[in-house]
Structure formats: C-alpha cells, structure tokens
Write a protein that holds these residues in place. Structure first.
Motif, mmCIF file in Angstrom:
data_model
loop_
_atom_site.group_PDB
_atom_site.id
_atom_site.type_symbol
_atom_site.label_atom_id
_atom_site.label_comp_id
_atom_site.label_asym_id
_atom_site.label_seq_id
_atom_site.Cartn_x
_atom_site.Cartn_y
_atom_site.Cartn_z
ATOM 1 N N PHE A 135 0.839 -1.189 0.000
ATOM 2 C CA PHE A 135 0.000 0.000 0.000
ATOM 3 C C PHE A 135 0.879 1.245 0.000
ATOM 4 O O PHE A 135 2.089 1.167 0.208
ATOM 5 N N VAL A 136 0.245 2.380 -0.256
ATOM 6 C CA VAL A 136 0.948 3.658 -0.233
ATOM 7 C C VAL A 136 0.759 4.251 1.159
ATOM 8 O O VAL A 136 -0.349 4.278 1.683
ATOM 9 N N SER A 137 1.854 4.702 1.753
ATOM 10 C CA SER A 137 1.807 5.260 3.098
ATOM 11 C C SER A 137 2.700 6.490 3.172
ATOM 12 O O SER A 137 3.670 6.605 2.424
ATOM 13 N N ASN A 138 2.365 7.396 4.092
ATOM 14 C CA ASN A 138 3.240 8.550 4.296
ATOM 15 C C ASN A 138 3.955 8.472 5.649
ATOM 16 O O ASN A 138 4.367 9.484 6.177
ATOM 17 N N ARG A 139 4.110 7.249 6.170
ATOM 18 C CA ARG A 139 4.878 7.093 7.415
ATOM 19 C C ARG A 139 6.330 7.458 7.128
ATOM 20 O O ARG A 139 6.773 7.420 6.006
ATOM 21 N N ASP A 140 7.047 7.818 8.117
ATOM 22 C CA ASP A 140 8.442 8.272 8.020
ATOM 23 C C ASP A 140 8.573 9.572 7.234
ATOM 24 O O ASP A 140 9.640 9.902 6.744
ATOM 25 N N GLY A 141 7.475 10.293 7.039
ATOM 26 C CA GLY A 141 7.527 11.591 6.371
ATOM 27 C C GLY A 141 7.606 11.539 4.864
ATOM 28 O O GLY A 141 7.660 12.576 4.208
ATOM 29 N N ASP A 142 7.631 10.365 4.267
ATOM 30 C CA ASP A 142 7.683 10.215 2.813
ATOM 31 C C ASP A 142 6.467 9.440 2.332
ATOM 32 O O ASP A 142 6.061 8.472 2.953
ATOM 33 N N ARG A 143 5.946 9.835 1.185
ATOM 34 C CA ARG A 143 4.870 9.073 0.543
ATOM 35 C C ARG A 143 5.546 7.987 -0.281
ATOM 36 O O ARG A 143 6.328 8.286 -1.191
ATOM 37 N N LYS A 144 5.289 6.725 0.068
ATOM 38 C CA LYS A 144 5.967 5.633 -0.612
ATOM 39 C C LYS A 144 5.145 4.357 -0.544
ATOM 40 O O LYS A 144 4.208 4.245 0.246
ATOM 41 N N ILE A 145 5.517 3.398 -1.381
ATOM 42 C CA ILE A 145 4.898 2.076 -1.340
ATOM 43 C C ILE A 145 5.624 1.257 -0.280
ATOM 44 O O ILE A 145 6.854 1.218 -0.236
ATOM 45 N N VAL A 146 4.848 0.614 0.578
ATOM 46 C CA VAL A 146 5.395 -0.297 1.578
ATOM 47 C C VAL A 146 4.725 -1.653 1.412
ATOM 48 O O VAL A 146 3.613 -1.751 0.893
ATOM 49 N N SER A 184 13.781 -1.991 -1.347
ATOM 50 C CA SER A 184 14.892 -1.044 -1.416
ATOM 51 C C SER A 184 14.938 -0.181 -2.672
ATOM 52 O O SER A 184 15.289 0.975 -2.592
ATOM 53 N N ARG A 185 14.590 -0.676 -3.809
ATOM 54 C CA ARG A 185 14.759 0.105 -5.039
ATOM 55 C C ARG A 185 13.456 0.706 -5.557
ATOM 56 O O ARG A 185 13.484 1.466 -6.514
ATOM 57 N N VAL A 186 12.337 0.393 -4.955
ATOM 58 C CA VAL A 186 11.040 0.843 -5.466
ATOM 59 C C VAL A 186 10.819 2.338 -5.258
ATOM 60 O O VAL A 186 10.370 3.037 -6.165
ATOM 61 N N ASN A 187 11.123 2.830 -4.092
ATOM 62 C CA ASN A 187 10.825 4.221 -3.733
ATOM 63 C C ASN A 187 12.033 5.119 -3.985
ATOM 64 O O ASN A 187 12.844 5.341 -3.105
ATOM 65 N N ALA A 225 5.787 6.816 -6.422
ATOM 66 C CA ALA A 225 5.339 5.442 -6.633
ATOM 67 C C ALA A 225 3.951 5.274 -6.024
ATOM 68 O O ALA A 225 3.718 5.687 -4.890
ATOM 69 N N GLU A 226 3.030 4.658 -6.788
ATOM 70 C CA GLU A 226 1.660 4.451 -6.296
ATOM 71 C C GLU A 226 0.981 3.323 -7.048
ATOM 72 O O GLU A 226 1.534 2.766 -7.982
#
Length: 185
Positions: free
Chosen positions: A61-72, A85-88, A94-95
């Motif tokens: 999913f897409v999350s803004n935890r850690d201050g960045d909007r990224k896929i986790v 490691s290489r996605v974000n 990335a979404e």
C-alpha cells in the motif's frame, strides 16, 4: 581548603567512573541480535491503495509514514515490513501497487518528471523493469495476474480511457505456489 577541593574532585571522579563502568557492563551484556518487535500494520499516518497478494500473505500500500509518501509491503504472517529497497526512488512518485500470487512481482505506477510509467519489481532479483517505456498515451491503475505474466492497465492512447493487457511473454519465471507445477500454453 585545598584538601576540600581535592576531595570534591575525587568524589566527582569516582562518581563518573562508576557511571561509565555501569554503562560499559550493561552495553557489554546486551545481546547483539536483539528480539525485533512485530511491526504494526496501521499507523497514525495515511495508508491507502492497498493490494493483497494471491496467497494472502502480503499487502502492499501507499503510506506517508516516516515523512515520505511511498509504497510499503507488509508480511501479514510474520507481522514485519518487507524491504522494497529500489522501489521508492527520491526522484519519482510510486503508487497503485498490485501483487502477484506470492508477492514476488509487484506492478505499480512510477511518475518521474510528471509522466507515469508502469514499473515491475521482482523481489527475488531486486530488479525493476519499466514496462511502458516509449508508450504513447497515459497509463494508470496497473494490475498484475497471479502468475506475474500479464499486466492489465488503463490507457489513454486512443483519446479515451481503455483497458490494455500486456503479455510479459512465455519465457518469464512465473510466480507459482511452492510445490505446484506450471503449465505453459
């Protein structure tokens, strides 16, 4: 007068020395591989665009935890986050993740310089392949087949939103459940 000052200094020195000794003992006796607490799936941050792997073990999913909007990606069985490691990349957004059967493959949108592309991440090789390089028109909402061979997405190539299926070919390594056979057509 001099002996009082020396006594204070000696007391202070002993106090500091004992403090450092205790810290050293605690540090030396601490295990190097400490137990890792299970990670929490939901947080006080925004989590959106979830995708579940076919076997139900992983959710991306897409999350803004850690201050960045990224896929986790989260392993529901182990209750831990998976390294992507290489996605974000810092230069791209990335979404819209989509997962194959065991979560080996993840198709998603990566927008850099304002142009969305469909990328495919292989967790086994940690490699990213851009599937829509040079593609005419805009793309959105990719979805990968359970075996990882096909990616379906929306395209504006004809001036309206249509559905297109991309076949990655018969020679890719399919994402099949462990112990099952793959039948190629």
């Amino acid at each position: 007068m001099r002996s009082l000052a020396t006594g204070l200094t000696l007391r202070q020195w002993l106090s500091w020395g004992m403090g450092f000794s205790v810290v050293g003992i605690v540090t030396a006796c601490s295990p190097t591989n400490s137990y890792q607490e299970p990670a929490v799936l939901n947080s006080r941050y925004t989590n959106e665009q979830p995708a579940l792997s076919g076997n139900g073990q992983f959710v991306a999913f897409v999350s803004n935890r850690d201050g960045d909007r990224k896929i986790v990606m989260y392993d529901l069985q182990k209750r831990l986050f998976v390294d992507l490691s290489r996605v974000n990349r810092p230069d791209a957004i990335a979404e819209n993740p989509s997962l194959s059967r065991t979560g080996r493959y993840m198709a998603y949108i990566a927008s850099d310089q304002g142009r969305p592309e469909i990328d495919l991440y292989d967790r086994a090789t940690k490699r990213i392949e851009t599937l829509t390089i040079g593609y005419r028109g805009w793309v959105r909402n990719p979805s990968i087949s359970p075996d990882g061979r096909y990616v379906v997405f929306e395209t504006s190539r004809r001036g309206q939103w249509d559905v297109e299926v991309l076949d990655r070919g018969p020679n890719i390594e399919l994402d099949i459940a462990e112990g099952s056979r793959s039948f190629r057509r």
